[in-house]
Write a protein that holds these residues in place. Structure first.
Motif, PDB file in Angstrom:
ATOM      1  N   THR A  75       0.849  -1.193   0.000  1.00 42.17           N
ATOM      2  CA  THR A  75       0.000   0.000   0.000  1.00 42.17           C
ATOM      3  C   THR A  75       0.886   1.246   0.000  1.00 42.17           C
ATOM      4  N   ASP A  87     -10.329  -2.594   6.312  1.00 44.36           N
ATOM      5  CA  ASP A  87     -10.115  -1.457   5.416  1.00 44.36           C
ATOM      6  C   ASP A  87     -10.311  -0.129   6.143  1.00 44.36           C
ATOM      7  N   HIS A  92      -7.132   0.564   8.015  1.00 45.93           N
ATOM      8  CA  HIS A  92      -6.090   1.089   7.127  1.00 45.93           C
ATOM      9  C   HIS A  92      -6.284   2.587   6.891  1.00 45.93           C
ATOM     10  N   TYR A 129      -9.826   2.854  -0.827  1.00 44.86           N
ATOM     11  CA  TYR A 129     -10.243   2.084   0.347  1.00 44.86           C
ATOM     12  C   TYR A 129     -11.678   2.396   0.744  1.00 44.86           C
TER      13      TYR A 129
END
Length: 251
Positions: free
Chosen positions: A63, A115, A118, A96
């Motif tokens: 990422t 998610d 994140h 995301y």
């Protein structure tokens, strides 16, 4: 040899868009790998189920957040979020978000939590290395929304595992985080931050779980309700029980 068709007519006709509904599906790519698709007005978004939703590996990392952490570790105090990095950060935020919404539509709540975590970690990184106060304020206003998504999904994931107590605990944790976020936004002079309504919606979910699973409200909630209904004898007993529990914890 017939030329390959480049239009999406068949796909769009076979999966009509319905205004106001979030529709997603899990399917497979040409090579058989699992992919996630989200139907939007005028098209379809296709996302990878692991790593970055667009399937890229920024500078060899899964990422862009991990790429940023690596860059910061190398640059140290000289690290800053320049314009190019801010653009890439926003791309990852949006990707995301779309995948989080798709997982929610598919009721895969554990992946929603992943998610959301994140996104929150990316927000934390940006807040620790702000390119400008305006940029941070522009992005922090979305933290309550992400926290709401995460809390809702964590509670629903617990219910899928037949753990209503865990669902209540997830909501309580989320409400605390949401309260802190709203307080931070207030400190940034955001107006009407309470009007998001996320706390109220989580409170409604909490009450519905307590009712549906016949769970007892916390002593603090029972005390508040007793006082509101002028049941002062019951309130006194509840205070005594709370004091006893506090004494046991302190021993």
């Amino acid at each position: 040899m017939k030329p390959m068709r480049e239009d999406l007519d068949a796909l769009l006709r076979g999966w009509p868009y319905v205004h106001g509904e979030v529709t997603a599906r899990k399917t497979h790519g040409a090579d058989g790998r699992p992919v996630l698709q989200l139907r939007i007005d005028l098209g379809v978004l296709q996302m990878e189920v692991q790593g970055r939703p667009d399937g890229t590996r920024p500078e060899g990392h899964p990422t862009y957040l991990e790429a940023l952490r690596d860059q910061q570790a190398i640059a140290g105090a000289a690290f800053e979020l320049d314009e190019d990095r801010c653009v890439e950060i926003d791309r990852e935020f949006v990707q995301y978000y779309h995948r989080r919404v798709a997982w929610m539509a598919l009721r895969n709540f554990e992946r929603v939590v992943e998610d959301a975590d994140h996104t929150l970690a990316l927000m934390d990184f940006c807040a620790a290395h702000p390119p400008s106060q305006d940029w941070i304020e522009e992005h922090e206003q979305y933290r309550p929304f992400v926290l709401f998504h995460r809390t809702q999904a964590a509670a629903l994931a617990a219910l899928q595992e037949a753990d209503p107590e865990g669902a209540i605990a997830a909501i309580d944790e989320g409400l605390r985080a949401l309260s802190e976020s709203v307080a931070d936004l207030s400190a940034l002079d955001f107006e009407d931050v309470e009007e998001f309504g996320f706390s109220e919606r989580l409170g409604e979910l909490r009450r519905s779980i307590l009712t549906e699973y016949d769970l007892q409200a916390s002593l603090a909630e029972q005390l508040s309700d007793a006082i509101a209904h002028e049941k002062y004898e019951l309130a006194a007993k509840l205070r005594d029980r709370m004091a006893e529990k506090s004494d046991r914890r302190s021993r």
